[in-house]
Design an enzyme around this catalytic site. Structure first.
Site, PDB file in Angstrom:
ATOM      1  N   SER A 129      40.951 -49.493  13.218  1.00 51.79           N
ATOM      2  CA  SER A 129      41.317 -50.756  12.582  1.00 51.79           C
ATOM      3  C   SER A 129      40.110 -51.603  12.218  1.00 51.79           C
ATOM      4  CB  SER A 129      42.233 -51.545  13.519  1.00 51.79           C
ATOM      5  OG  SER A 129      41.610 -51.707  14.779  1.00 51.79           O
ATOM      6  N   VAL A 133      33.916 -43.865  11.526  1.00 52.76           N
ATOM      7  CA  VAL A 133      32.771 -43.153  12.093  1.00 52.76           C
ATOM      8  C   VAL A 133      32.458 -41.924  11.248  1.00 52.76           C
ATOM      9  CG1 VAL A 133      31.892 -41.942  14.126  1.00 52.76           C
ATOM     10  CG2 VAL A 133      33.331 -43.964  14.413  1.00 52.76           C
ATOM     11  N   ASP A 286      39.218 -51.773  26.311  1.00 58.18           N
ATOM     12  CA  ASP A 286      39.975 -51.206  25.187  1.00 58.18           C
ATOM     13  C   ASP A 286      40.225 -49.718  25.447  1.00 58.18           C
ATOM     14  OD1 ASP A 286      41.332 -51.362  22.823  1.00 58.18           O
ATOM     15  OD2 ASP A 286      39.570 -51.224  21.539  1.00 58.18           O
TER      16      ASP A 286
END
Length: 524
Positions: A129, A133, A286
């Site tokens: 979001s 990468v 996270d």
């Protein structure tokens, strides 16, 4: 006006993907079911409900995608089809164009990509979001070729996030003003905390620093691997780190086929979480499945691989000690101590009866302690705890929101790996040992070593400091005596003045009386 337009857009997306129909059909009430059927007239809602929810969250932007990522780990609260679709948000968010990524990199370093890297894969390997990468190869400072992962921030993210956060701030203000529960839950403080961490996630230099700190903290634990940061290749919107290899933790079948001990892996995850929280006070906040892999390399077989350090949480020593006492009391089923801690910390009003709060906590927790995780209705526990907290006006602590979210993620991962995991039994020995270290001789010796340089510096000045202190005390004592004398003198003066005025008044009264008597005798 901007917030109003955004709210209209959110409402339109919800109607477009039939989210209203999902809510109404989830409530087993005949009138609401009829309302759901009427609301679906004229709309194509043939796609599966999970797919519609996922697409709506993607359409609404990064904040809502983050919300879906958290929900995807709660398979005990969501139907399997919805959880499977939301799991795709972890690494299947549509990528932005490779040319855009290359332009961002070249603008950040003011060099062509060909000069920065030996090779650069234009096809992204993951798209989330906030960023995506790419794999690449570079030469490090020692001249060695290194495989790296290049994280590039999505363009225009700050503007979109600020728009959504403004709307969320506005709604939080409404909730706090209009709802009695809203004042207790502190929604504006909670949103402000989320705002802070979300903006931190947009600064990749800060993320790299957090990763480096976690890497240092986890050295020697041999349970988790953190990628190395390449500081010469890091900018606010570009981050270059060591490429990590492993099996995504959500692919349980592949892990089992590779020979990973899933039960041990689940226990290791709990150990890592409690180590970061209570030993270090600095934790990866996270930990959804898209950010966790498991190494299958011979030298690091079975270790966790952590990725994406945009959101980290911190706890003060006071926070850690208070939480540890709460957890330990819970594990020992000492509900009276839990209630006392809530009162001592100010989480509940001071007039709260401890015995009533103790009984309420016992009624919620006691039925679940001896069950394996697979048999615990965590949704029921959370609902009943919320009802209890509302009854006793428990205040939600905004600084602990990230910790609560991370604990939910850890529980979700534990359920996927080992449905029979007993979270309490795994964490209890760790917490008891930690508490012993906080109050035992180890803590005393550690604090003594930490303070030794300060004491060594202060020791030569000790005689002078003692002399100054005594002189100051003596001077202060003399000054205090003088002040006391002055105050006593002033009090005496006021008393004498009062007596003089009273005496003068008495004499004047006598004179007046004598004059009055003389007049009566001589003239009447």
């Amino acid at each position: 006006m901007r917030r109003f337009l955004r709210a209209i857009y959110i409402w339109w997306v919800a109607m477009r993907y039939g989210l209203d129909e999902l809510v109404l059909t989830g409530i087993q009430e005949r009138k609401l079911l009829w309302l759901a059927r009427i609301a679906s007239v004229g709309r194509d809602l043939s796609a599966p409900r999970g797919q519609r929810l996922r697409e709506a969250l993607q359409r609404l932007g990064p904040i809502f995608v983050k919300f879906g990522q958290v929900l995807s780990t709660r398979r005990d609260l969501l139907p399997p089809d919805v959880a499977d679709e939301l799991a795709k948000l972890q690494d299947r968010v549509p990528p932005f164009a490779a040319d855009v990524a290359v332009n961002i990199i070249e603008k950040a370093f003011r060099k062509p990509v060909g000069e920065l890297f030996i090779s650069f894969d234009r096809e992204p390997v993951a798209s989330a979001s906030i960023a995506q990468v790419h794999f690449a190869t570079l030469k490090d400072e020692a001249g060695h070729e290194r495989e790296v992962a290049v994280k590039v921030l999505r363009p225009g993210m700050l503007k979109v996030i600020n728009q959504d956060l403004e709307l969320i701030h506005m709604v939080a203000g409404w909730v706090e003003r209009l709802s009695a529960d809203g004042k207790r839950l502190k929604p504006r403080q909670v949103v402000a905390e989320f705002d802070k961490y979300l903006h931190d996630e947009l600064d990749l230099v800060r993320e790299a620093a957090s990763a480096a700190q976690l890497r240092r903290n986890m050295t020697g634990l041999d349970l988790v691997m953190i990628p190395e940061m390449f500081w010469d290749w890091i900018r606010p919107d570009v981050l270059v780190m060591e490429r990590m290899k492993g099996i995504p933790i959500g692919q349980v079948t592949r892990l089992r086929e590779a020979g990973i001990d899933l039960k041990q892996l689940a226990r290791d995850g709990v150990t890592i979480f409690f180590t970061q929280v209570f030993r270090d006070g600095f934790f990866h906040a996270d930990m959804h499945p898209g950010n966790i892999m498991v190494s299958v390399e011979p030298d690091t077989f079975g270790r966790y691989v952590s990725l994406d350090f945009g959101i980290v949480g911190t706890l003060t020593q006071i926070d850690k000690e208070y939480l540890a006492q709460n957890f330990t009391a819970f594990f020992r089923r000492d509900y009276k101590r839990v209630a006392e801690l809530h009162v001592e910390s100010g989480w509940v009003p001071a007039h709260t009866r401890v015995d009533e709060l103790e009984a309420a906590i016992r009624s919620v927790c006691e039925p679940y302690f001896d069950r394996p995780l697979s048999q615990i209705s965590l949704g029921m526990v959370l609902m009943r705890l919320f009802q209890t907290s509302r009854r006793f006006q428990v205040e939600i602590q905004p600084q602990l929101v990230l910790l609560q979210k991370t604990l939910l993620n850890v529980e979700g991962l534990g359920r996927q790996l080992d449905p029979d995991l007993d979270l309490w039994a795994t964490a209890k020995p760790f917490l008891e040992q930690w508490m012993l270290e906080q109050v035992g001789p180890k803590r005393f010796w550690k604090e003594l070593k930490n303070q030794a340089p300060y004491y060594a510096k202060m020791l030569p000045d000790l005689p002078r400091l003692l002399h100054d202190y005594l002189q100051q005390n003596q001077t202060q004592h003399v000054q205090q005596q003088l002040l006391d004398i002055i105050r006593e003198q002033r009090r005496t003066n006021r008393l004498l003045t009062s007596l003089l005025y009273a005496g003068a008044g008495f004499l004047l009264g006598l004179v007046a009386m004598q004059i009055y008597v003389w007049f009566r005798i001589n003239f009447f």
